[in-house]
Scaffold this active site. Sequence first.
Site, mmCIF file in Angstrom:
data_model
loop_
_atom_site.group_PDB
_atom_site.id
_atom_site.type_symbol
_atom_site.label_atom_id
_atom_site.label_comp_id
_atom_site.label_asym_id
_atom_site.label_seq_id
_atom_site.Cartn_x
_atom_site.Cartn_y
_atom_site.Cartn_z
ATOM 1 N N SER B 51 -18.615 -27.696 47.469
ATOM 2 C CA SER B 51 -19.167 -28.331 48.658
ATOM 3 C C SER B 51 -18.128 -28.975 49.561
ATOM 4 C CB SER B 51 -20.201 -29.389 48.257
ATOM 5 O OG SER B 51 -19.570 -30.466 47.627
ATOM 6 N N LYS B 95 -18.534 -36.646 49.153
ATOM 7 C CA LYS B 95 -18.895 -36.036 50.437
ATOM 8 C C LYS B 95 -18.108 -36.771 51.528
ATOM 9 C CE LYS B 95 -22.291 -33.267 49.015
ATOM 10 N NZ LYS B 95 -21.594 -32.479 48.039
#
Lengths: 173, 164
Positions: B51, B95
Amino acid sequence: MSGFARRLAGFPWREFAADAFSRVFLIAQAVCAVHVVNAHVCSLAVVTGPSMLPSMNLAGDVVAVDRVSARLGRVASGDAVLLISPEDPRKPVVKRVLGMEGDAVTFLVDPGNSDESRTVVVPQGHVWVQGDNIYASRDSRHFGPIPYGLITGKVFCRSSMAMVCLVSLTLNF
Amino acid sequence: MSGFARRLAGFPWREFAADAFSRVFLIAQAVCAVHVVNAHVCSLAVVTGPSMLPSMNLAGDVVAVDRVSARLGRVASGDAVLLISPEDPRKPVVKRVLGMEGDAVTFLVDPGNSDESRTVVVPQGHVWVQGDNIYASRDSRHFGPIPYGLITGKVFCRLPLTEF
């Protein structure tokens, strides 16, 4: 040399520094240990405000918070929990869990003024929290279900501030 | 008494217990100190997954996480942060913060298949996080802005796992 400089030079600086360092180190160890217990085992907290009436006093209560249960995921509907507010990350609040992930929670949207109710299904990884005093509480009815990661502990014991002060004064004398 | 019982009785149990206790206590103190530093000052973490490509390896990276900045609120757009996943509280994820409270974030709802974009204003106390690899990341585009309280640290250094 002047008398002052001679006294300054004669002072046992090395032993003083070693002694001070060892005392500070001991205090640092104690602070570490107390902090680890406070953050991971059990903690005391003072809670104030009207959102958990009549369970908790308006003026203030001392609650004992169990950190282990929340970490192990042993929180269920009906538990009063200590959590970080999703609206202000510096503010810990106490609310009651009314629904775990997957539960359908029904609540009154405006309890003082209308009978309208709404049902929400709690998404995965979230819980639904409400204050016991629905007329004066800002909770999941306003900011939605909160992620479980915001829960920091489970309240298992409550005592009024007056009782705690009285008991501690009695024990000290 | 038999020879075995006599040897058992002659063993210095009291000194052994005192020695064992002091060693265990020393280890407990060390564990406490390491844990406090790990949780409140700086920490190392291993991150894997697609990701955050190309910023972070698929196979794994060791990242250094700064816990103080997150606690002091010194997190801004563009920072890679370590946070507790809102979908699974036992899973820490890395993230990138793309919007702080009050910011208007524009994102593609389905990057592989369409050009449709949406704009969201991040509510108070929340942040918008996205993985660098928008094609293979589950982030705020799916679970919405996350409360700031879920952020546990700010990533400031990265090393590939193969170099360890």
